[in-house]
Write a protein that holds these residues in place. Structure first.
Motif, mmCIF file in Angstrom:
data_model
loop_
_atom_site.group_PDB
_atom_site.id
_atom_site.type_symbol
_atom_site.label_atom_id
_atom_site.label_comp_id
_atom_site.label_asym_id
_atom_site.label_seq_id
_atom_site.Cartn_x
_atom_site.Cartn_y
_atom_site.Cartn_z
ATOM 1 N N GLN A 45 0.769 -1.393 0.083
ATOM 2 C CA GLN A 45 -0.137 -0.091 0.089
ATOM 3 C C GLN A 45 1.046 1.370 -0.151
ATOM 4 O O GLN A 45 2.008 1.282 0.113
ATOM 5 C CB GLN A 45 -0.841 -0.270 1.228
ATOM 6 N N HIS A 46 0.349 2.258 -0.229
ATOM 7 C CA HIS A 46 1.051 3.621 -0.446
ATOM 8 C C HIS A 46 0.057 4.838 0.150
ATOM 9 O O HIS A 46 -1.138 4.636 0.312
ATOM 10 C CB HIS A 46 1.566 3.945 -1.798
ATOM 11 N N ILE A 47 0.861 6.032 0.473
ATOM 12 C CA ILE A 47 -0.056 6.823 0.578
ATOM 13 C C ILE A 47 0.554 8.017 -0.518
ATOM 14 O O ILE A 47 1.576 7.981 -1.002
ATOM 15 C CB ILE A 47 0.531 7.725 2.241
ATOM 16 N N LEU A 48 -0.442 9.141 -0.851
ATOM 17 C CA LEU A 48 -0.025 10.041 -1.802
ATOM 18 C C LEU A 48 0.465 11.234 -1.309
ATOM 19 O O LEU A 48 -0.165 11.719 -0.463
ATOM 20 C CB LEU A 48 -1.234 10.424 -2.574
ATOM 21 N N GLY A 49 1.634 11.625 -1.584
ATOM 22 C CA GLY A 49 2.522 12.607 -1.084
ATOM 23 C C GLY A 49 2.878 13.675 -2.153
ATOM 24 O O GLY A 49 2.366 13.372 -3.338
ATOM 25 N N LEU A 50 3.262 14.803 -2.012
ATOM 26 C CA LEU A 50 3.736 15.725 -3.062
ATOM 27 C C LEU A 50 4.717 15.285 -3.948
ATOM 28 O O LEU A 50 4.793 15.466 -5.053
ATOM 29 C CB LEU A 50 4.289 17.039 -2.405
ATOM 30 N N THR A 51 5.680 14.311 -3.478
ATOM 31 C CA THR A 51 6.764 13.905 -4.274
ATOM 32 C C THR A 51 6.391 12.575 -4.805
ATOM 33 O O THR A 51 7.235 12.103 -5.695
ATOM 34 C CB THR A 51 7.879 13.614 -3.330
ATOM 35 N N GLY A 52 5.085 12.037 -4.600
ATOM 36 C CA GLY A 52 4.932 10.776 -5.281
ATOM 37 C C GLY A 52 4.072 9.959 -4.575
ATOM 38 O O GLY A 52 3.567 10.220 -3.273
ATOM 39 N N ALA A 53 3.868 8.734 -4.847
ATOM 40 C CA ALA A 53 3.220 7.644 -4.180
ATOM 41 C C ALA A 53 4.269 6.791 -3.327
ATOM 42 O O ALA A 53 5.117 6.295 -3.717
ATOM 43 C CB ALA A 53 2.431 6.475 -4.969
ATOM 44 N N LEU A 54 3.813 6.930 -2.099
ATOM 45 C CA LEU A 54 4.976 6.712 -1.045
ATOM 46 C C LEU A 54 4.774 5.220 -0.471
ATOM 47 O O LEU A 54 3.486 5.226 0.268
ATOM 48 C CB LEU A 54 5.197 7.538 0.041
ATOM 49 N N SER A 55 5.508 4.358 -0.330
ATOM 50 C CA SER A 55 5.331 3.012 0.319
ATOM 51 C C SER A 55 6.619 2.686 1.166
ATOM 52 O O SER A 55 7.675 3.392 0.702
ATOM 53 C CB SER A 55 5.080 1.943 -0.680
ATOM 54 N N VAL A 56 6.698 1.761 1.976
ATOM 55 C CA VAL A 56 7.747 1.183 2.632
ATOM 56 C C VAL A 56 8.152 -0.209 1.998
ATOM 57 O O VAL A 56 7.629 -1.011 2.256
ATOM 58 C CB VAL A 56 7.643 1.275 4.179
#
Length: 615
Positions: free
Chosen positions: A575-586
């Motif tokens: 899964q990811h969260i939407l940030g200013l820099t892109g879709a962010l996942s770990v």
């Protein structure tokens, strides 16, 4: 006569008593299959040995199926199970029950086509209704392996509704696992359509997905809403059988720090960049948020002074530092590494702790390698067979080309064709060499020597390359793109050209955009969508209109947002969260993966694309 009868009876009795157990192997008759299938006390080796001793192919086939089933329950490797299944002819038949076990085992090792053939044969034989549940579960498994997420969700909901309370624990665990693997990829709006069609079980799952997707990055709301969800559906699902990811998420305590330490090189050569990150981080804090931020200069303060400040201010989360060597230095601090931290770079060699107790360290950066990995993934999705790379012959260009070549070779076992250029004057030659135009022109010159200058000719470019990836800055890319446009022969198809975010500037004019018409590139969604106009206005007041500084502002903004989602994303790595820099996942190594937007220069404007397009 009486004596003879007595003697005969005694002889018969003696003969019967003297005959011991047969030394012949015990084979399985067709009508004994169901009984043997239930003898779970026998391990897979037992069935394999019996298969070797079996007198008929039918008995041998039955025993191999039972051996595969038992090997799965024993946790044997897929290699071992596959080897057993390779001894089974799936076109033959023993019984519906054994065919179902065979299909289950084939799906377990990923042999989808063989399983499909077995399931189709069983269904064509109009099996008894008592096999309906097992066949439906096989259908769910088959759809899962083929990636049909919506079908997996719908059929699992239907199964739970039809057989409520009558599905075994092992099958329930399987269905929960398959459902969880696919339900998060289905939009909540689509799931809502099933919510009231298949009973309370479907409602529970739909509400769970909605809670997670809505509150994933909200450290305060997520635990509260998950607890509310459990109270709404206390007895609907068997919580002990839920996948480990779900159970971990239900018990997670997200990071919710009250005192941040932001460690940045606010003095020295990186001061402008550090200030842009700081401004972004502070801009992300809600005015109603009670958390404090302690901003420390990693250039002016040594490690001992930073440790003292963090201890005195009771800091509970660290963001930074920025420089790779500083990260390594701080990881050796007994004070700093006892706190959770989000480092703003990724060291070349990740720190190890030799079994020492340390809280998790995460690593977040704007590394251009992220875009290389994303380009490879998209090329594979598009079916690109032979990409070529043109890159600037400098330290960064060579590093990114090597990453591209390594990733492509790993995925396809084929090297990437590439050419480097040293300066602007050599760009045209580099493009022509890559496309073999130079060789074509040399052949034309030879032909004219033989037949005269009146010969009508046109240089041809090669046609075996199906995409070009440009590793260059914005100025170089503006020169490269026209060279490709004029070097492709009239006989050749239009060659799609891709590039990284280094080819884009935030203050481009319309004419500059036209120069790059057709170029597809990756970039932060914030820059190409002009989303969140209030944040853009805020940046314009505190920052310079420079592409790199604006990206660093977004980097700082997302760093703050990420902190509250780190634990959740660590559990839900798909899964990811939407940030200013892109879709962010770990990722599994606690590095943050960024997925950027694909956009295209088109008639003097930039158009966002869901996927890169070939022309």
């Amino acid at each position: 006569m009486t004596r003879l009868i007595v003697v005969f009876i005694m002889l018969f009795f003696l003969i019967s008593c003297s005959s011991g157990p047969s030394n012949q192997p015990q084979t399985i008759q067709k009508d004994q299959t169901d009984t043997v299938r239930e003898r779970v006390d026998k391990n897979s080796d037992y069935y394999l040995q019996q298969a070797q001793l079996a007198n008929s192919n039918q008995d041998r086939r039955s025993l191999y199926i039972l051996a595969a089933k038992q090997a799965i329950s024993e946790g044997q490797s897929t290699i071992t199970i596959t080897a057993i299944l390779n001894a089974v002819d799936e076109t033959q038949y023993n019984s519906v029950g054994l065919d179902i076990e065979l299909a289950k085992a084939l799906l377990f090792v990923g042999q989808t086509e063989r399983a499909k053939n077995v399931i189709t044969r069983v269904q064509q034989g109009a099996p008894s209704q008592r096999f309906d549940q097992a066949l439906r579960i096989l259908g769910v498994q088959l759809n899962a392996q083929q990636g049909f997420s919506l079908e997996v969700v719908r059929e699992t909901f239907q199964l739970q509704s039809l057989y409520q309370g009558r599905i075994s624990s092992s099958d329930t665990r399987l269905l929960y696992t398959l459902l969880w693997e696919h339900i998060m990829s289905v939009p909540v709006s689509t799931l809502r359509r099933f919510q009231y069609d298949f009973g309370e079980g479907a409602q529970a799952w739909v509400e769970l997905v909605a809670v997670i997707k809505t509150n994933l990055a909200n450290a305060t709301a997520l635990p509260r809403e998950l607890n509310r969800w459990k109270n709404l559906f206390p007895n609907t699902l068997d919580y002990q059988l839920l996948p480990q990811q779900v159970q971990s998420l239900l018990n997670v305590e997200p990071y919710a720090p009250q005192r941040f330490a932001l460690l940045l090189p606010l003095s020295g050569k990186l001061s402008k960049q550090a200030m842009a990150i700081r401004d972004g981080f502070l801009s992300a804090i809600d005015f109603n948020n009670s958390s404090d931020v302690l901003v420390l200069d990693t250039v002016l303060l040594n490690v001992e002074e930073i440790e003292q400040q963090i201890t005195e201010n009771q800091v509970d989360f660290i963001v930074g530092p920025l420089e790779k060597e500083t990260i390594i230095e701080y990881e050796n601090s007994d004070v700093l590494r006892t706190l959770p931290r989000l480092n703003l770079n990724i060291p070349e060699i990740m720190p190890t702790y030799a079994g020492q107790e340390v809280l998790p360290a995460y690593y977040y950066s704007l590394a251009p390698e992220d875009e290389i990995e994303q380009a490879i993934e998209y090329f594979l999705e598009l079916g690109v067979d032979r990409p070529a790379v043109i890159y600037a012959d400098n330290t960064l260009g060579r590093r990114l080309y090597e990453r591209f070549n390594q990733a492509w070779s790993l995925a396809t076992e084929e090297p990437v064709e590439a050419i480097a250029f040293r300066n602007r004057s050599k760009l045209g030659d580099a493009v022509q060499d890559l496309l073999d135009v130079s060789a074509s022109e040399a052949r034309i010159a030879e032909m004219k020597k033989l037949f005269g200058n009146q010969l009508e000719t046109e240089a041809r470019s090669r046609t075996d390359i199906d995409a070009v990836y440009v590793i260059a800055n914005s100025q170089q890319t503006r020169l490269i793109k026209p060279f490709f446009d004029v070097s492709i022969s009239a006989f050749g198809k239009r060659l799609p050209i891709y590039a990284s975010s280094r080819s884009y500037l935030v203050d481009e004019s319309v004419s500059q955009k036209r120069d790059l018409n057709g170029l597809v590139f990756t970039e932060m969604p914030w820059l190409v969508r002009n989303s969140d106009p209030q944040l853009h206005d805020l940046y314009d007041k505190i920052g310079e209109q420079q592409t790199q500084l604006k990206k660093l502002f977004a980097f700082g903004y997302d760093a703050h947002k990420l902190v509250f989602a780190l634990k959740q994303l660590t559990i839900l790595q798909d899964q990811h969260i939407l940030g200013l820099t892109g879709a962010l996942s770990v990722n599994s190594n606690n590095t943050i993966k960024r997925r950027l937007s694909w956009s295209k220069y088109q008639q003097g404007a930039i158009v966002e694309q869901s996927t890169p397009q070939q022309n």
